[in-house]
Design a protein around this motif. Sequence first.
Motif, PDB file in Angstrom:
ATOM      1  N   GLN A  37      33.144  44.031  45.659  1.00  0.00           N
ATOM      2  CA  GLN A  37      32.928  43.152  44.517  1.00  0.00           C
ATOM      3  C   GLN A  37      34.018  42.084  44.414  1.00  0.00           C
ATOM      4  O   GLN A  37      33.739  40.922  44.073  1.00  0.00           O
ATOM      5  N   GLN A  57      41.196  45.547  42.480  1.00  0.00           N
ATOM      6  CA  GLN A  57      40.864  44.861  41.240  1.00  0.00           C
ATOM      7  C   GLN A  57      40.959  43.338  41.352  1.00  0.00           C
ATOM      8  O   GLN A  57      40.363  42.625  40.546  1.00  0.00           O
ATOM      9  N   ASP A  94      35.144  40.898  37.183  1.00  0.00           N
ATOM     10  CA  ASP A  94      34.730  40.875  35.783  1.00  0.00           C
ATOM     11  C   ASP A  94      35.138  39.597  35.052  1.00  0.00           C
ATOM     12  O   ASP A  94      34.613  39.296  33.981  1.00  0.00           O
ATOM     13  N   SER A  95      36.107  38.832  35.603  1.00  0.00           N
ATOM     14  CA  SER A  95      36.599  37.668  34.875  1.00  0.00           C
ATOM     15  C   SER A  95      36.388  36.348  35.595  1.00  0.00           C
ATOM     16  O   SER A  95      36.528  35.291  34.989  1.00  0.00           O
ATOM     17  N   SER A 122      33.280  38.096  44.704  1.00  0.00           N
ATOM     18  CA  SER A 122      33.696  37.138  43.673  1.00  0.00           C
ATOM     19  C   SER A 122      34.479  35.976  44.279  1.00  0.00           C
ATOM     20  O   SER A 122      34.509  34.878  43.727  1.00  0.00           O
TER      21      SER A 122
END
Length: 642
Positions: A424, A591, A621-622, A428
């Motif tokens: 992920q 992360q 996530d951001s 991204s």
Amino acid sequence: MPDSLSLPLRPLIDKREHQDSLPVEIAQINAQWGSFRDVTEDNLRAKIEVEKNKAPWAEDDESDGQSTADVDASERLDRLYKRRAEITQFAEQAHMEALFALDFVSLLLSKHAPRQAETSISAFLKQVAPLGSLNTEIVNPPAKPESTTKDVKTVSRGWRLQNFDAAANRLLDAATRLESEVASETRYWDEVLAVKNKGWKVCRLPRERQALGVQYGFMEATPIFRDRGLAALRRADNGRLFLDKGLAPQRTRMLRVQVKYRGAISGCSKVQPSVTEDAESIENRIFQARDTLYEEELFHELFREARILGNQGVITRQNLVQIPVSEEQDILLDLVDVEQGLPPDESSNSHEHDTLANSVSHSIRILLAYAHRQNLRRRTQPPPPLSTKRRHTPEYLLLRPVMAYLQHSSHVRWVESFLNGIRQVLQSAGLECELKAIPFSSVRLPTKSTLPTVEALVQTFLAPLESVFSCKLPSSHGSVKVRVRTNTVMPPFGTHFDISTIMPEYPDIQPPNRIGLQGEVAAALTHFTMLDILSAIRQDQQSTPAAELTDDRSPTDQVRTWSAVYPHHGELVAVSSAGSSKKIKIELSPQELSARAYIRGESSKSSDEQKTPRSQSWRPDSTPPSSPGLMEFVRAISRVAD
């Protein structure tokens, strides 16, 4: 007799005069004078003076007394001999009278049984009277009066009627008792036949051959539980069949599996006995005895196996086995009484992991049944050669397969979660990464096997468990393969990770073998992914046209190809023809992915502006979808004027 006198039957023995021995004399002196310490010269002289001063007539008195004692002793001896003679005379007279009675009876019997009478008759009587000379006859009694005869008949008739009534009553009682006994026996044998028809083995008891028993235990269990699997089938007074379990526990006990998560009970297996519709039936009691015996054997074998697993973190207490699954989760096994129920503090806990607890409960029971199958298989094979050494009975594989599965599943979930996080993060940043997972790749149902399907499936779970994860990295040829292998049966114990990589630009870099810690695995995967990102940047720079990398203000000054000067630190350096350099440092974690650029060179810009870094980070996530990716960031840095 004027006075009673006890007379012995043995004569008196006169003691002969002889000189006493020295020990006897010493004893007499001790009795008369006491210890020799008390006998002094003064005492002896005083005794002599007393003897001298004694009156002259004292000796006469003593002599008279002695003569009187001698006379009394002679009279007593004469009386004794007279009494002895009388006793002997009475005994002889009684003997003669007994012989006379024996001769009379023998002569009387010689008329009808001469051979038997001849053995007991005396010789003198044989000479005087011949055998059979004496006979007896029955003399007719005088006639009784008619009233007496009538009374006797009446009484005899009454006695006969009374006896007939008593006999009739006894026969009726016996018939009633026999009828009830037949009904009880019929009911007993019907229930025994019903038990046999339902598949239970009915046989005679070894130590009580006249009684029947039912074999509800397992013949392949250990001897301590195999001998307890036979119960007697007793008959009650009404003929009902009841189970005499003997040493078997009267209460239902079952193994309970609990899941402890973060210090609290979060799951518990079902603790319910298998009962039929009629809870008091003999079949239900047999089921209860069988299940209780099976549960006790299961906990016994679990406790026996847990003692050898102390090096793997298994803890045993009085009635508890604790198995560590992860840092936050434990499995608790204990034997509880079903009739008492669960404590109120445990029944109110959450039921988040009830499925896991039930799965572990069913698994260990299946494994015990598989162990019984293996015992049967070994027993049917030819025995090994005889040896003086006692064969050790190995512990059953009950906890170790369950621990292997739970630990392997935990590690597989962690690896999958970690690789998904990396994927992920790369997505991204605009990098392609394909992940393929094959959990429990070693568990396969054998198509061709001589064993039954269930046994073959269980056997696959007893082998080392293995899962494979393959990840296609962003570069064209880069890939990482993680093989997770767990084994708790034979060394090496625990879970080990084998990492294999395909990185053409770094052929000398090889991952370590058999990594046992998750932190080391995470560090290795992160490092190899970062190296592949560097390779992907170089490949992208080589495939991009040169015009896109040239600044409009300096068309003749082009940037050279990026080179990995310090690849293990994630640094790429590009040096231009003018002597200026550009550096990009890549940092990767599950992360976040961050890229930081440094531009240095000989220009008129201030040193603060030259050393000012340009950085960008990507998080799943951001990071917005419209933000530039890693490759766009690198291209932008490449176009920056020196």
